[in-house]
Design an enzyme around this catalytic site. Structure first.
Site, short mmCIF file in Angstrom:
data_model
loop_
_atom_site.label_atom_id
_atom_site.label_comp_id
_atom_site.label_asym_id
_atom_site.label_seq_id
_atom_site.Cartn_x
_atom_site.Cartn_y
_atom_site.Cartn_z
N CYS A 1 35.98 39.21 34.54
CA CYS A 1 35.27 40.42 34.94
C CYS A 1 36.26 41.56 35.01
O CYS A 1 37.37 41.39 35.52
CB CYS A 1 34.62 40.20 36.31
SG CYS A 1 33.71 41.63 36.93
N HIS B 1 25.60 37.65 34.43
CA HIS B 1 26.81 38.22 35.04
C HIS B 1 26.62 39.72 35.32
O HIS B 1 26.89 40.18 36.43
CB HIS B 1 28.01 37.99 34.10
CG HIS B 1 29.28 38.59 34.58
ND1 HIS B 1 30.38 37.85 34.94
CD2 HIS B 1 29.65 39.90 34.77
CE1 HIS B 1 31.36 38.66 35.34
NE2 HIS B 1 30.95 39.91 35.23
N GLU B 2 26.15 40.45 34.31
CA GLU B 2 26.02 41.91 34.47
C GLU B 2 24.96 42.26 35.51
O GLU B 2 25.15 43.16 36.33
CB GLU B 2 25.67 42.58 33.14
CG GLU B 2 26.76 42.52 32.08
CD GLU B 2 28.14 42.87 32.59
OE1 GLU B 2 28.27 43.73 33.49
OE2 GLU B 2 29.10 42.26 32.11
N HIS C 1 25.94 42.19 39.12
CA HIS C 1 26.64 43.37 39.63
C HIS C 1 25.66 44.34 40.30
O HIS C 1 26.03 45.06 41.23
CB HIS C 1 27.36 44.11 38.50
CG HIS C 1 28.68 43.51 38.11
ND1 HIS C 1 29.76 43.44 38.96
CD2 HIS C 1 29.10 42.96 36.94
CE1 HIS C 1 30.79 42.88 38.34
NE2 HIS C 1 30.42 42.58 37.11
NI NI Z 1 31.80 41.78 35.75
#
Ligand code: NI
Length: 177
Positions: free
Chosen positions: A100, A142-143, A146
């Site tokens: 990341c 993953h995105e 966030h």
């Molecule tokens: Ni990330």
């Protein structure tokens, strides 16, 4: 536009729930996306979320062409995704290594759903609705994490599988998201 500083783990701005995008196709949104693209490209990332550059909105970008550093990863189309919603299809998960841009120099083994359906819209408000698996599904999960203040180490099951990239992978790299 410009390359922005990417906030790093420890910054409380990365732990917030981001807000829905309410206006599409605006100058402000296009400027944000240009900054995100410039920043992602400069850092050779495969994805980036607005909160990582300090903008608390539900905006992510991602995409990867064939990457010689990661030959097993299938290409993922360059995508702008706003207000995403993810639905896992089945309960099957797979473990794989992630990095990341907010946790530079580190890699961890992270479980993710193998197959998901995700919906959202692009910068003009057009609907995006895809069913994907594998690396594409991993990048999206993953995105989108966030946007809910979740960094990949918070998803890990075994912190022994968390370490410095150059120690874990002396011969190669895993892309950062
Ligand atoms: Ni990330």
């Amino acid at each position: 536009m410009s390359i922005k500083e990417v906030l790093r783990m420890g910054d409380a701005h990365l732990l917030r729930r981001a807000e829905e995008v309410l206006s599409f196709d605006t100058l402000e949104l296009h400027a944000l996306l240009a900054d995100m693209r410039d920043t992602m490209r400069a850092l050779d990332g495969v994805g980036l979320s607005a909160p990582q550059i300090g903008v608390n909105q539900r905006v992510v970008i991602f995409g990867v062409q064939h990457n010689p550093r990661y030959p097993d990863a299938e290409p993922v189309p360059q995508t702008v995704l706003l207000n995403p919603v993810i639905v896992p299809l089945g309960n099957d998960t797979a473990d794989d290594w992630e990095g990341c841009l907010s946790v530079p120099g580190m890699r961890g083994l992270v479980p993710r759903f193998k197959t998901i359906r995700y919906r959202g819209c692009d910068e003009k408000g057009a609907l995006i609705d895809r069913t994907v698996s594998g690396f594409h599904a991993r990048v999206v999960q993953h995105e989108c994490d966030h946007l809910d203040g979740i960094l990949y180490p918070m998803r890990m099951r075994d912190l022994r599988q968390f370490g410095f990239s150059d120690v874990l992978f002396p011969d190669g790299k895993v892309p950062e998201e």
